[in-house]
Design a protein around this motif. Structure first.
Motif, PDB file in Angstrom:
ATOM      1  N   ILE A   1       0.846  -1.208   0.000  1.00 17.03           N
ATOM      2  CA  ILE A   1       0.000   0.000   0.000  1.00 17.03           C
ATOM      3  C   ILE A   1       0.876   1.251   0.000  1.00 17.03           C
ATOM      4  O   ILE A   1       0.643   2.191  -0.777  1.00 17.03           O
ATOM      5  CB  ILE A   1      -0.949   0.004   1.219  1.00 17.03           C
ATOM      6  CG1 ILE A   1      -1.969  -1.136   1.095  1.00 17.03           C
ATOM      7  CG2 ILE A   1      -1.657   1.358   1.338  1.00 17.03           C
ATOM      8  CD1 ILE A   1      -2.835  -1.309   2.319  1.00 17.03           C
ATOM      9  N   PHE A   2       1.897   1.274   0.862  1.00 18.25           N
ATOM     10  CA  PHE A   2       2.783   2.439   0.960  1.00 18.25           C
ATOM     11  C   PHE A   2       3.498   2.714  -0.366  1.00 18.25           C
ATOM     12  O   PHE A   2       3.518   3.847  -0.852  1.00 18.25           O
ATOM     13  CB  PHE A   2       3.813   2.221   2.071  1.00 18.25           C
ATOM     14  CG  PHE A   2       4.872   3.289   2.126  1.00 18.25           C
ATOM     15  CD1 PHE A   2       4.596   4.538   2.666  1.00 18.25           C
ATOM     16  CD2 PHE A   2       6.139   3.044   1.604  1.00 18.25           C
ATOM     17  CE1 PHE A   2       5.568   5.534   2.700  1.00 18.25           C
ATOM     18  CE2 PHE A   2       7.121   4.029   1.636  1.00 18.25           C
ATOM     19  CZ  PHE A   2       6.829   5.274   2.179  1.00 18.25           C
ATOM     20  N   PHE A   3       4.074   1.667  -0.951  1.00 20.84           N
ATOM     21  CA  PHE A   3       4.816   1.844  -2.196  1.00 20.84           C
ATOM     22  C   PHE A   3       3.885   2.233  -3.343  1.00 20.84           C
ATOM     23  O   PHE A   3       4.252   3.036  -4.205  1.00 20.84           O
ATOM     24  CB  PHE A   3       5.577   0.561  -2.548  1.00 20.84           C
ATOM     25  CG  PHE A   3       6.940   0.479  -1.919  1.00 20.84           C
ATOM     26  CD1 PHE A   3       8.063   0.878  -2.615  1.00 20.84           C
ATOM     27  CD2 PHE A   3       7.092   0.010  -0.626  1.00 20.84           C
ATOM     28  CE1 PHE A   3       9.326   0.807  -2.045  1.00 20.84           C
ATOM     29  CE2 PHE A   3       8.339  -0.060  -0.035  1.00 20.84           C
ATOM     30  CZ  PHE A   3       9.470   0.340  -0.753  1.00 20.84           C
ATOM     31  N   THR A   4       2.685   1.655  -3.370  1.00 13.84           N
ATOM     32  CA  THR A   4       1.740   1.980  -4.438  1.00 13.84           C
ATOM     33  C   THR A   4       1.303   3.430  -4.359  1.00 13.84           C
ATOM     34  O   THR A   4       1.277   4.141  -5.376  1.00 13.84           O
ATOM     35  CB  THR A   4       0.504   1.059  -4.358  1.00 13.84           C
ATOM     36  OG1 THR A   4       0.910  -0.315  -4.439  1.00 13.84           O
ATOM     37  CG2 THR A   4      -0.469   1.363  -5.486  1.00 13.84           C
ATOM     38  N   VAL A   5       0.956   3.886  -3.161  1.00 15.12           N
ATOM     39  CA  VAL A   5       0.526   5.278  -2.972  1.00 15.12           C
ATOM     40  C   VAL A   5       1.664   6.240  -3.300  1.00 15.12           C
ATOM     41  O   VAL A   5       1.483   7.231  -4.019  1.00 15.12           O
ATOM     42  CB  VAL A   5       0.023   5.509  -1.528  1.00 15.12           C
ATOM     43  CG1 VAL A   5      -0.225   6.995  -1.282  1.00 15.12           C
ATOM     44  CG2 VAL A   5      -1.250   4.709  -1.270  1.00 15.12           C
TER      45      VAL A   5
END
Length: 270
Positions: free
Chosen positions: A245-249
């Motif tokens: 989630i962090f990397f995608t955002v």
């Protein structure tokens, strides 16, 4: 119409040359190793497996040989032809610090986003789980692998696909159709499954930035970052749900920044 057909066939023939030479180099190497093993191993299947395994272990070296042979042919058949050079119109421009930063942001964000997409597709079983890494590589010679897969292959493929193929197609089709078709051909020469999906998306994105900036350096930098970052860094992360989630955002925000920055660059040039 005749001229357009000639341009189309020239581009397709260039891709076929690359495929034939690459496949030929791998086949010849496998064939030689097979007959070396057959004298020591009475089991035919065993000799064949050893030959195939050896070929995969030497994949980076064989790719380098194929690229050198293909480049020699391209130089004499295409580069020395002024007509084809004008059609392809490969443009290399000097880049300032801001443009270099823009390329790096674009390359990293595109690589992470495509990697997240692949993780999602693999988890959902929507593409064959043939490989987890963005690129299949051998660990037999890491330095050679990084130089070949990370630098030489991206530069060669950009000159071929975004330079010659897209450069030719844009004289036949409208830019968006040319970008889509060259992306499909770029995906076709790679393996099926997950690699075919992300190479298609990469091919379109890199071609778009080349279309906007008219500078092949953009293609080189984005593709090099993609191969190095996606091959030697991202696959070795432990991917928890929170990290995904962090990397995608983060990558999505960076990609939006890249697009807004690109729009500003277009406005300035106009």
């Amino acid at each position: 119409m005749k001229r357009k057909l000639s341009i189309l066939l020239t581009a397709i023939f260039a891709v076929l040359i690359y495929i034939i030479i690459q496949s030929g180099v791998q086949f010849i190497y496998t064939f030689v190793i097979y007959f070396q093993n057959i004298s020591h191993d009475t089991e035919l299947s065993g000799a064949a497996l050893k030959a195939i395994f050896s070929m995969k272990q030497k994949k980076e070296l064989l790719s380098l040989v194929a690229i050198i042979l293909t480049s020699i042919i391209f130089y004499y058949k295409y580069y020395k032809d002024n007509t084809i050079r004008k059609i392809a119109n490969i443009t290399l421009k000097k880049c300032g610090i801001k443009q270099i930063i823009h390329m790096i942001i674009t390359g990293i964000s595109v690589t992470v986003l495509l990697y997240m997409i692949m993780l999602f597709l693999l988890e959902q079983g929507m593409v064959p789980n043939e490989e987890i890494n963005l690129m299949e590589m051998s660990q037999s010679n890491l330095i050679l692998a990084v130089i070949t897969v990370g630098v030489i292959v991206p530069i060669f493929e950009e000159l071929l696909f975004r330079g010659l193929v897209y450069g030719s197609f844009k004289h036949i089709f409208n830019p968006w159709l040319a970008i889509t078709i060259q992306g499909a051909i770029f995906a076709f020469i790679h393996k099926s499954g997950v690699q075919c999906v992300y190479t298609f998306l990469l091919g379109i994105i890199v071609a778009l930035y080349y279309h906007w900036n008219k500078n092949m350096i953009y293609c080189f930098v984005i593709h090099i970052i993609f191969n190095i970052f996606g091959t030697y860094i991202l696959p070795y992360f432990f991917w928890s749900k929170d990290k995904i989630i962090f990397f995608t955002v983060t990558a999505s925000i960076l990609f939006i920044v890249s697009l807004l920055w690109q729009r500003k660059l277009i406005d300035v040039t106009q």
